[in-house]
Design a protein around this motif. Sequence first.
Motif, PDB file in Angstrom:
ATOM      1  N   GLU A  26      23.814  52.857 -17.025  1.00  0.00           N
ATOM      2  CA  GLU A  26      23.804  51.471 -17.510  1.00  0.00           C
ATOM      3  C   GLU A  26      24.541  51.368 -18.838  1.00  0.00           C
ATOM      4  OE1 GLU A  26      19.670  50.252 -17.506  1.00  0.00           O
ATOM      5  OE2 GLU A  26      19.966  49.230 -15.593  1.00  0.00           O
ATOM      6  N   ARG A  59      21.706  40.986 -19.935  1.00  0.00           N
ATOM      7  CA  ARG A  59      20.667  41.383 -18.971  1.00  0.00           C
ATOM      8  C   ARG A  59      20.386  42.884 -19.005  1.00  0.00           C
ATOM      9  NH1 ARG A  59      20.510  37.688 -13.673  1.00  0.00           N
ATOM     10  NH2 ARG A  59      18.649  36.720 -14.524  1.00  0.00           N
ATOM     11  N   LEU A  60      21.430  43.671 -19.148  1.00  0.00           N
ATOM     12  CA  LEU A  60      21.234  45.122 -19.208  1.00  0.00           C
ATOM     13  C   LEU A  60      20.369  45.515 -20.402  1.00  0.00           C
ATOM     14  CD1 LEU A  60      24.805  46.458 -18.370  1.00  0.00           C
ATOM     15  CD2 LEU A  60      22.760  46.684 -16.966  1.00  0.00           C
ATOM     16  N   GLU A  63      16.676  43.159 -19.967  1.00  0.00           N
ATOM     17  CA  GLU A  63      15.872  43.293 -18.754  1.00  0.00           C
ATOM     18  C   GLU A  63      16.064  44.630 -18.053  1.00  0.00           C
ATOM     19  OE1 GLU A  63      16.713  39.959 -16.214  1.00  0.00           O
ATOM     20  OE2 GLU A  63      16.500  38.544 -17.863  1.00  0.00           O
ATOM     21  N   GLY A  64      17.159  45.303 -18.318  1.00  0.00           N
ATOM     22  CA  GLY A  64      17.459  46.562 -17.647  1.00  0.00           C
ATOM     23  C   GLY A  64      16.887  47.753 -18.382  1.00  0.00           C
ATOM     24  N   GLY A  65      17.348  48.901 -17.979  1.00  0.00           N
ATOM     25  CA  GLY A  65      16.850  50.143 -18.548  1.00  0.00           C
ATOM     26  C   GLY A  65      17.225  50.364 -20.001  1.00  0.00           C
TER      27      GLY A  65
END
Length: 101
Positions: A26, A59-60, A63-65
């Motif tokens: 990511e 978003r990464l 909300e992402g890892g």
Amino acid sequence: MDQQQLRASALELGQLLARHAATDTEAAGLRSALGPLLAQAMAGALTAPLAWGEIPGARLVTEGGLRRSPELEQAYARFRIEATGGESPALRKLRGDMESS
């Protein structure tokens, strides 16, 4: 736009992304998506504030890892603030209110 702050935030974010990209896909994706923008910021080529949505990766990071890395999340936020014109008066007030609490 404060070019010095923008460059500093771009450099910090770029360095963190480079470090994380070695072990996190990511982070590697975000580094790739932000690379041209970070290069422009470091070169002083961003002279007008960007729209909030023009900066990839939110978003990464939220909300992402990548949200597991507070330092990366904070560096992304600092860069995004600078690239969109710097701290607004409302944000400065909020920070002042939070610091005095």
